[in-house]
Write a protein that holds these residues in place. Sequence first.
Motif, PDB file in Angstrom:
ATOM      1  N   TRP A  12       2.041 -10.332   3.177  1.00  0.00           N
ATOM      2  CA  TRP A  12       1.386 -10.932   2.010  1.00  0.00           C
ATOM      3  C   TRP A  12       2.396 -11.115   0.895  1.00  0.00           C
ATOM      4  O   TRP A  12       2.916 -10.141   0.346  1.00  0.00           O
ATOM      5  CB  TRP A  12       0.268 -10.000   1.583  1.00  0.00           C
ATOM      6  CG  TRP A  12      -0.579 -10.420   0.426  1.00  0.00           C
ATOM      7  CD1 TRP A  12      -0.759 -11.665  -0.061  1.00  0.00           C
ATOM      8  CD2 TRP A  12      -1.385  -9.550  -0.366  1.00  0.00           C
ATOM      9  NE1 TRP A  12      -1.636 -11.636  -1.118  1.00  0.00           N
ATOM     10  CE2 TRP A  12      -2.028 -10.349  -1.321  1.00  0.00           C
ATOM     11  CE3 TRP A  12      -1.620  -8.184  -0.360  1.00  0.00           C
ATOM     12  CZ2 TRP A  12      -2.893  -9.814  -2.268  1.00  0.00           C
ATOM     13  CZ3 TRP A  12      -2.482  -7.659  -1.287  1.00  0.00           C
ATOM     14  CH2 TRP A  12      -3.113  -8.471  -2.225  1.00  0.00           C
ATOM     15  N   PRO A  13       2.713 -12.352   0.536  1.00  0.00           N
ATOM     16  CA  PRO A  13       3.626 -12.540  -0.592  1.00  0.00           C
ATOM     17  C   PRO A  13       2.933 -12.163  -1.902  1.00  0.00           C
ATOM     18  O   PRO A  13       1.764 -12.462  -2.100  1.00  0.00           O
ATOM     19  CB  PRO A  13       3.950 -14.035  -0.558  1.00  0.00           C
ATOM     20  CG  PRO A  13       3.054 -14.655   0.440  1.00  0.00           C
ATOM     21  CD  PRO A  13       2.286 -13.585   1.143  1.00  0.00           C
ATOM     22  N   GLY A  14       3.633 -11.474  -2.748  1.00  0.00           N
ATOM     23  CA  GLY A  14       3.072 -11.110  -4.050  1.00  0.00           C
ATOM     24  C   GLY A  14       3.293  -9.665  -4.433  1.00  0.00           C
ATOM     25  O   GLY A  14       3.893  -9.395  -5.469  1.00  0.00           O
ATOM     26  N   PRO A  15       2.825  -8.712  -3.636  1.00  0.00           N
ATOM     27  CA  PRO A  15       3.032  -7.317  -4.032  1.00  0.00           C
ATOM     28  C   PRO A  15       4.515  -6.950  -4.060  1.00  0.00           C
ATOM     29  O   PRO A  15       5.271  -7.309  -3.157  1.00  0.00           O
ATOM     30  CB  PRO A  15       2.307  -6.515  -2.940  1.00  0.00           C
ATOM     31  CG  PRO A  15       1.340  -7.462  -2.333  1.00  0.00           C
ATOM     32  CD  PRO A  15       1.979  -8.808  -2.436  1.00  0.00           C
ATOM     33  N   LEU A  16       4.903  -6.230  -5.106  1.00  0.00           N
ATOM     34  CA  LEU A  16       6.281  -5.729  -5.201  1.00  0.00           C
ATOM     35  C   LEU A  16       6.435  -4.476  -4.336  1.00  0.00           C
ATOM     36  O   LEU A  16       7.513  -4.203  -3.801  1.00  0.00           O
ATOM     37  CB  LEU A  16       6.617  -5.392  -6.644  1.00  0.00           C
ATOM     38  CG  LEU A  16       6.491  -6.536  -7.646  1.00  0.00           C
ATOM     39  CD1 LEU A  16       6.703  -6.021  -9.058  1.00  0.00           C
ATOM     40  CD2 LEU A  16       7.490  -7.635  -7.308  1.00  0.00           C
ATOM     41  N   ALA A  17       5.372  -3.702  -4.235  1.00  0.00           N
ATOM     42  CA  ALA A  17       5.337  -2.481  -3.423  1.00  0.00           C
ATOM     43  C   ALA A  17       3.888  -2.161  -3.146  1.00  0.00           C
ATOM     44  O   ALA A  17       2.994  -2.582  -3.885  1.00  0.00           O
ATOM     45  CB  ALA A  17       5.996  -1.329  -4.174  1.00  0.00           C
ATOM     46  N   TRP A  18       3.654  -1.426  -2.072  1.00  0.00           N
ATOM     47  CA  TRP A  18       2.301  -0.970  -1.761  1.00  0.00           C
ATOM     48  C   TRP A  18       2.395   0.329  -0.988  1.00  0.00           C
ATOM     49  O   TRP A  18       3.421   0.667  -0.416  1.00  0.00           O
ATOM     50  CB  TRP A  18       1.500  -2.029  -1.008  1.00  0.00           C
ATOM     51  CG  TRP A  18       2.129  -2.519   0.255  1.00  0.00           C
ATOM     52  CD1 TRP A  18       2.980  -3.585   0.386  1.00  0.00           C
ATOM     53  CD2 TRP A  18       1.978  -1.979   1.571  1.00  0.00           C
ATOM     54  NE1 TRP A  18       3.362  -3.737   1.686  1.00  0.00           N
ATOM     55  CE2 TRP A  18       2.761  -2.752   2.446  1.00  0.00           C
ATOM     56  CE3 TRP A  18       1.262  -0.920   2.087  1.00  0.00           C
ATOM     57  CZ2 TRP A  18       2.838  -2.501   3.808  1.00  0.00           C
ATOM     58  CZ3 TRP A  18       1.337  -0.653   3.450  1.00  0.00           C
ATOM     59  CH2 TRP A  18       2.117  -1.456   4.292  1.00  0.00           C
ATOM     60  N   ARG A  19       1.289   1.086  -1.022  1.00  0.00           N
ATOM     61  CA  ARG A  19       1.228   2.371  -0.348  1.00  0.00           C
ATOM     62  C   ARG A  19      -0.232   2.704  -0.058  1.00  0.00           C
ATOM     63  O   ARG A  19      -1.127   2.133  -0.677  1.00  0.00           O
ATOM     64  CB  ARG A  19       1.901   3.464  -1.173  1.00  0.00           C
ATOM     65  CG  ARG A  19       1.323   3.677  -2.540  1.00  0.00           C
ATOM     66  CD  ARG A  19       2.286   4.220  -3.594  1.00  0.00           C
ATOM     67  NE  ARG A  19       3.408   3.412  -3.946  1.00  0.00           N
ATOM     68  CZ  ARG A  19       3.392   2.379  -4.788  1.00  0.00           C
ATOM     69  NH1 ARG A  19       2.275   2.005  -5.349  1.00  0.00           N
ATOM     70  NH2 ARG A  19       4.488   1.727  -5.060  1.00  0.00           N
ATOM     71  N   TYR A  20      -0.421   3.618   0.892  1.00  0.00           N
ATOM     72  CA  TYR A  20      -1.791   4.016   1.249  1.00  0.00           C
ATOM     73  C   TYR A  20      -1.786   5.457   1.734  1.00  0.00           C
ATOM     74  O   TYR A  20      -0.732   6.021   2.036  1.00  0.00           O
ATOM     75  CB  TYR A  20      -2.365   3.101   2.340  1.00  0.00           C
ATOM     76  CG  TYR A  20      -1.773   3.347   3.702  1.00  0.00           C
ATOM     77  CD1 TYR A  20      -2.432   4.137   4.625  1.00  0.00           C
ATOM     78  CD2 TYR A  20      -0.543   2.803   4.056  1.00  0.00           C
ATOM     79  CE1 TYR A  20      -1.884   4.375   5.876  1.00  0.00           C
ATOM     80  CE2 TYR A  20       0.005   3.026   5.300  1.00  0.00           C
ATOM     81  CZ  TYR A  20      -0.667   3.814   6.208  1.00  0.00           C
ATOM     82  OH  TYR A  20      -0.120   4.047   7.441  1.00  0.00           O
ATOM     83  N   SER A  21      -2.982   6.038   1.827  1.00  0.00           N
ATOM     84  CA  SER A  21      -3.115   7.383   2.374  1.00  0.00           C
ATOM     85  C   SER A  21      -4.524   7.592   2.907  1.00  0.00           C
ATOM     86  O   SER A  21      -5.497   7.103   2.328  1.00  0.00           O
ATOM     87  CB  SER A  21      -2.816   8.445   1.318  1.00  0.00           C
ATOM     88  OG  SER A  21      -2.919   9.735   1.887  1.00  0.00           O
ATOM     89  N   PHE A  22      -4.604   8.340   4.008  1.00  0.00           N
ATOM     90  CA  PHE A  22      -5.875   8.810   4.536  1.00  0.00           C
ATOM     91  C   PHE A  22      -6.099  10.261   4.135  1.00  0.00           C
ATOM     92  O   PHE A  22      -7.133  10.833   4.439  1.00  0.00           O
ATOM     93  CB  PHE A  22      -5.907   8.714   6.064  1.00  0.00           C
ATOM     94  CG  PHE A  22      -5.767   7.318   6.597  1.00  0.00           C
ATOM     95  CD1 PHE A  22      -6.552   6.284   6.117  1.00  0.00           C
ATOM     96  CD2 PHE A  22      -4.838   7.036   7.578  1.00  0.00           C
ATOM     97  CE1 PHE A  22      -6.425   4.993   6.612  1.00  0.00           C
ATOM     98  CE2 PHE A  22      -4.707   5.765   8.091  1.00  0.00           C
ATOM     99  CZ  PHE A  22      -5.495   4.742   7.608  1.00  0.00           C
ATOM    100  N   ASP A  23      -5.138  10.875   3.497  1.00  0.00           N
ATOM    101  CA  ASP A  23      -5.201  12.290   3.132  1.00  0.00           C
ATOM    102  C   ASP A  23      -5.614  12.462   1.672  1.00  0.00           C
ATOM    103  O   ASP A  23      -4.883  13.031   0.866  1.00  0.00           O
ATOM    104  CB  ASP A  23      -3.850  12.963   3.392  1.00  0.00           C
ATOM    105  CG  ASP A  23      -3.464  12.923   4.852  1.00  0.00           C
ATOM    106  OD1 ASP A  23      -4.357  13.155   5.699  1.00  0.00           O
ATOM    107  OD2 ASP A  23      -2.302  12.640   5.156  1.00  0.00           O
ATOM    108  N   VAL A  24      -6.784  11.961   1.332  1.00  0.00           N
ATOM    109  CA  VAL A  24      -7.290  12.016  -0.030  1.00  0.00           C
ATOM    110  C   VAL A  24      -7.967  13.371  -0.247  1.00  0.00           C
ATOM    111  O   VAL A  24      -8.825  13.768   0.539  1.00  0.00           O
ATOM    112  CB  VAL A  24      -8.280  10.864  -0.296  1.00  0.00           C
ATOM    113  CG1 VAL A  24      -8.827  10.937  -1.704  1.00  0.00           C
ATOM    114  CG2 VAL A  24      -7.606   9.520  -0.035  1.00  0.00           C
ATOM    115  N   ALA A  25      -7.566  14.074  -1.286  1.00  0.00           N
ATOM    116  CA  ALA A  25      -8.130  15.394  -1.577  1.00  0.00           C
ATOM    117  C   ALA A  25      -8.529  15.457  -3.050  1.00  0.00           C
ATOM    118  O   ALA A  25      -7.964  14.759  -3.895  1.00  0.00           O
ATOM    119  CB  ALA A  25      -7.104  16.481  -1.274  1.00  0.00           C
TER     120      ALA A  25
END
Length: 103
Positions: free
Chosen positions: A32-45
């Motif tokens: 996807w053009p546009g985001p400078l950086a991205w991140r995610y997590s399934f370990d939400v606490a």
Amino acid sequence: MHRSLVLYSEPADPDHFRDYYVNHHLPLVKTWPGPLAWRYSFDVAATEGEAPYFAVFEADFADAAAMAAALASPHGQRVAADVVNYATGGWVVIHYPVQDGTG
């Protein structure tokens, strides 16, 4: 900088969510053009009790206009339309300008 934050509620099938997200959705995000950086997590606490969210995603853009353009692009529309394929518990999207707090 402007950030988009997606908070995903517990899905009906957590294993399907994880598998689909990693193997189908994130490849769309990677191109996807546009985001400078991205991140995610399934370990939400949570600091206390149970976390109200199952997963989190954030993307950084140069500014609000860059985010809007990326979301409105054909690729951004494909990314957004794909969410219903895994996020059966619902989701919340918020966005905001990021303020530097380092000094």
